[in-house]
Scaffold this motif. Structure first.
Motif, PDB file in Angstrom:
ATOM      1  N   ARG A  34      -1.618 -10.355   1.339  1.00  0.00           N
ATOM      2  CA  ARG A  34      -0.424 -11.158   1.073  1.00  0.00           C
ATOM      3  C   ARG A  34      -0.529 -11.903  -0.260  1.00  0.00           C
ATOM      4  O   ARG A  34      -0.037 -13.021  -0.413  1.00  0.00           O
ATOM      5  N   ARG A  52       4.865  -0.698   1.386  1.00  0.00           N
ATOM      6  CA  ARG A  52       5.677  -0.618   2.591  1.00  0.00           C
ATOM      7  C   ARG A  52       7.152  -0.634   2.225  1.00  0.00           C
ATOM      8  O   ARG A  52       7.630  -1.506   1.506  1.00  0.00           O
ATOM      9  N   GLU A  71       3.929  -8.166   0.598  1.00  0.00           N
ATOM     10  CA  GLU A  71       3.991  -7.119   1.618  1.00  0.00           C
ATOM     11  C   GLU A  71       2.794  -6.171   1.506  1.00  0.00           C
ATOM     12  O   GLU A  71       2.363  -5.841   0.402  1.00  0.00           O
ATOM     13  N   ARG A 145       8.552  -3.832  -7.822  1.00  0.00           N
ATOM     14  CA  ARG A 145       7.532  -3.848  -6.770  1.00  0.00           C
ATOM     15  C   ARG A 145       6.196  -3.315  -7.279  1.00  0.00           C
ATOM     16  O   ARG A 145       5.137  -3.869  -6.986  1.00  0.00           O
TER      17      ARG A 145
END
Length: 314
Positions: A34, A52, A71, A145
């Motif tokens: 995390r 994910r 994530e 991301r």
């Protein structure tokens, strides 16, 4: 100080967790730490980063990738992550085998290094970043991301030095690793933003503008100055109307709206990290009183400055 330097100045490693994994296909490892930012690079061989809920991203040898957001994600030799994880990383450096059992000492190959054998064909290096604060969020929020920086000459010396330091355990080692992770991250972000195939955030593009770039530097250097659109236009050497129109076109918001967002980000971090009074923080970021800061803070963040400080302390 430019906008990128201002944002990066608040992104600093403290207690960097570096790990090197040496593996033989098929393989995978899973990261559930995390961490807001995780740096991933392949020292030998290639791999796939599999976040994910997002598409897998390939990473080649000596390429540097940054995974954004808390994530969980996997790094594997194939995009379908067919192999069970060799290990799973959790917050605070906790590590277990892929099935949740205790990590075997047989897989420990040395300082910050694990794997099945030291001469494996694939070597993965990771470093996690604990990014906190509203100023840092302005940078992190502008990133995808997963971003990958191809092999570049500028990153290689830093990467080589990092690998050498990861293998050592000398006095002051943690401080050295923290600074190296800082340098790797900053170098990778600068290289990525400069790529022609990347759509950088508005504030990065605007830094290259001869008119708006100067204004942005001034806003970041002197947020407490009582700026007006007319004063910024004078500094930029253009008319007020021209400046306001060009700033809005490049930044996607008017000059005073951008300044308000920057001031409140600074105030939020000062409230969380210092014992300065709300009035002192207000004056430091450009508000004439605690009341003015409180009104703006409540309008943007939904809570008062004192409530934000209590929440951060908690």
């Amino acid at each position: 100080m430019d906008a990128l330097a201002s944002l990066l100045d608040e992104v600093r490693s403290n207690g960097a967790l570096f790990g090197r994994s040496i593996m033989t296909p098929p393989w995978s490892v899973r990261f559930a730490e995390r961490a807001p930012l995780t740096l991933v690079t392949m020292l030998r061989g290639s791999a796939w980063i599999v976040p994910r809920g997002a598409d897998p991203v390939p990473v080649g040898e000596t390429e540097v990738a940054i995974v954004v957001g808390p994530e969980p994600f996997a790094v594997a030799d194939s995009p379908d992550v067919s192999a069970p994880p060799l290990y799973v990383m959790y917050p605070d450096g906790k590590c277990t085998a892929g099935d949740g059992t205790e990590f075997s000492d047989d897989l420990r190959l040395g300082v910050r290094t694990c794997g099945e054998r030291a001469d494996g064909p694939t070597v993965l290096l990771t470093g996690t970043y604990q990014v906190r604060g509203r100023v840092s969020e302005r940078l992190v929020g502008a990133l995808p991301r997963v971003l990958v920086v191809p092999h570049t000459g500028q990153l290689c010396p830093v990467l080589d030095l990092t690998v050498a330091e990861v293998e050592r355990e000398d006095p002051g080692q943690q401080a050295v690793l923290d600074r190296l992770l800082d340098l790797l991250l900053l170098s990778a972000l600068r290289e990525w933003f400069a790529r022609p195939d990347v759509e950088p955030p508005a504030w990065y593009r605007a830094m290259g503008d001869p008119v708006i770039g100067r204004a942005l530097r001034l806003l970041h250097e002197e947020p407490s100055r009582q700026w007006t659109v007319a004063a910024l236009a004078d500094e930029a050497g253009v008319s007020r109307a021209t400046f306001a129109r060009r700033f809005t076109e490049l930044m996607g918001e008017p000059p005073m709206a951008y300044l308000t967002g920057w001031r409140l980000s600074l105030a939020a971090d000062l409230l969380a990290r210092t014992d300065a009074t709300v009035d002192a923080v207000a004056r430091q970021v450009g508000y004439v009183s605690a009341f003015g800061l409180s009104v703006a803070f409540k309008r943007v963040y939904g809570i008062r400055p004192s409530e934000h400080r209590s929440a951060m302390a908690g």
